[in-house]
Enzyme design. Structure first.
Site, PDB file in Angstrom:
ATOM      1  N   GLU A 259       1.953  -9.153  11.366  1.00 34.34           N
ATOM      2  CA  GLU A 259       1.672  -8.848   9.966  1.00 34.34           C
ATOM      3  C   GLU A 259       2.994  -8.693   9.203  1.00 34.34           C
ATOM      4  O   GLU A 259       3.124  -9.134   8.065  1.00 34.34           O
ATOM      5  CB  GLU A 259       0.856  -7.561   9.900  1.00 34.34           C
ATOM      6  CG  GLU A 259       0.369  -7.183   8.532  1.00 34.34           C
ATOM      7  CD  GLU A 259      -0.495  -5.931   8.567  1.00 34.34           C
ATOM      8  OE1 GLU A 259      -0.969  -5.533   7.489  1.00 34.34           O
ATOM      9  OE2 GLU A 259      -0.679  -5.347   9.652  1.00 34.34           O
TER      10      GLU A 259
ATOM     11  N   ASP B  68       0.773  -1.230   0.000  1.00 32.46           N
ATOM     12  CA  ASP B  68       0.000   0.000   0.000  1.00 32.46           C
ATOM     13  C   ASP B  68       0.813   1.294   0.000  1.00 32.46           C
ATOM     14  O   ASP B  68       0.589   2.166  -0.820  1.00 32.46           O
ATOM     15  CB  ASP B  68      -0.947   0.015   1.201  1.00 32.46           C
ATOM     16  CG  ASP B  68      -1.906  -1.151   1.207  1.00 32.46           C
ATOM     17  OD1 ASP B  68      -1.721  -2.081   0.417  1.00 32.46           O
ATOM     18  OD2 ASP B  68      -2.844  -1.142   2.014  1.00 32.46           O
TER      19      ASP B  68
END
Length: 430
Positions: free
Chosen positions: A402, A173
């Site tokens: 993550e 992102d």
């Protein structure tokens, strides 16, 4: 604490079970309470070691949300709240009764996941192998439609690269790859107000900035205003970049899709052509000075020379083996300060490197898995084994972050991340 592999596998299995809603394994319990497209692909691989038919159901749920034109959306929303932007902000017409999605896509890793689920099933009980074979037979056409959508709407005629209209489509992102293209995005005064949910559920120092979010949401507004028409989105988006990493992955996924199709007796010349074109585009995108593959900003008409892990896209395509010299160098996996020899998402030597902020520097277990799987496929078994060992060392604290701080090994982002648990389970069980 460092867990032995059997205990680590048991903990990974628990994460997947705890994050299971029955039809969806949510990406993470707090920060990501829905289904993400490429997360679901990785998750299905880990699930196949626990229950093949549950892994198949995960991919069935994703493809049940496929759009009529073939696109696989990047989010399939559950009924849970607490995530922004949610389905109302996207404003996408429902692709099927009761199914709500976002309006963009993510990397096309799904054929690879189907192949891995099939291989795991074939190594197990006969009934699991039969279920997987039936699944491959019925999912091949939806996979073909998905790849055909990319080939029709997103392959740039000039560069041959697969284009993206939002950094979120890349899966990376806030990568420095997108700094220049995003800088040209000018949110208008009519951007509807919003409240970010992610800052309440994760360390703001690890998340994209508010200015970045304004641009993210302005791009969504542009898509809404053209009704998510695939051709008009490409024609009007202020952000349009040829993504070399997705292009390399598209080449690899098309090779896998063609093999699956040929095993079923399908004609695959079209798919093989997509693979060949993508492979050539990645080769043409390599920098003459560094050898790294580059993205191309189609709006500005320029190559984007950033030192990110995407530059190793040729290695996904079974080419560029000379890049291993750079891979092993102090600029990348050979950096002496790294906790394990996995390339960070951005080179520690690069401008913009940030060891804590999402795709600007941390190490990502899922990318280590993806490169490792492709290395083994291409005959670089020792390279695959090294990534497996490093990935297990990085994650053996059992937090399943993550992503991870490249110099300390601290798990960052959300804990109990499903796709991290899934790839760890595949590493250990394989």
């Amino acid at each position: 604490m460092h867990y032995p592999e059997p205990t680590l596998a048991a903990r990974a299995a628990r994460v997947l079970r705890d994050n299971d809603t029955g039809s969806v394994i949510t990406a993470a319990p707090r920060l990501y309470p829905h289904m993400w497209s490429w997360d679901a692909a990785f998750i299905s691989i880990g699930l196949a070691h626990l229950h093949v038919r549950r892994a198949i159901a995960e991919l069935d749920t994703l493809f049940a949300a496929q759009w009529a034109d073939g696109m696989v959306p990047h989010i399939v929303f559950t009924g849970r709240d607490g995530y922004f932007p949610g389905p109302d902000r996207w404003g996408v017409p429902d692709p099927a009764p009761g199914v709500r999605t976002s309006g963009i896509c993510q990397p096309p890793i799904h054929a690879i996941a189907v192949r891995r689920v099939l291989d795991i099933a074939r190594a197990g009980a006969p009934e699991d192998a039969e279920a997987a074979e039936r699944f491959v037979s019925r999912v091949w056409e939806p996979l073909l439609a998905w790849h055909r959508w990319l080939a029709r709407y997103r392959v740039d005629a000039g560069t041959g690269l697969v284009t993206i209209v939002h950094g979120w489509e890349s899966g990376m992102d806030n990568s420095p790859r997108w700094d220049a293209p995003y800088a040209a995005v000018r949110p208008g005064p009519d951007l509807p107000p919003y409240t970010r949910e992610d800052l309440h559920r994760a360390d703001p120092g690890e998340r994209p900035t508010d200015a970045e979010y304004d641009r993210y949401l302005w791009l969504i507004e542009g898509m809404r205003r053209v009704g998510y028409d695939a051709a008009r989105v490409v024609a009007t988006s202020e952000f349009l970049v040829g993504d070399v990493f997705i292009t390399g992955l598209f080449a690899l996924a098309n090779d896998v899709l063609a093999e699956l199709g040929e095993s079923l007796g399908h004609e695959t010349a079209e798919v093989r052509g997509w693979a060949s074109g993508a492979r050539a585009a990645v080769a043409a995108a390599r920098s003459p000075s560094t050898g790294l593959a580059r993205d191309y900003d189609l709006r500005a008409g320029r190559w984007l020379d950033t030192e990110t892990i995407a530059g190793f896209a040729p290695l996904l395509c079974d080419s560029g083996a000379e890049l291993f010299e750079l891979w092993d160098s102090p600029r990348w996996a050979g950096n002496p300060d790294l906790v394990v020899p996995i390339p960070p998402s951005t080179s520690p030597s690069a401008t913009g490197f940030d060891p804590r902020r999402y795709w600007r520097g941390p190490q990502w277990p899922v990318l280590a898995w993806l490169f490792g799987w492709s290395f083994r496929r291409h005959g670089w078994a020792h390279r695959a084994a090294a990534l497996r060992e490093a990935g297990i060392r990085l994650t053996d604290g059992g937090a399943f972050g993550e992503y991870y701080h490249p110099f300390t090994g601290e798990p960052l982002g959300s804990a109990d991340q499903s796709w991290t648990a899934a790839v760890v389970l595949d590493w250990v069980c394989a």
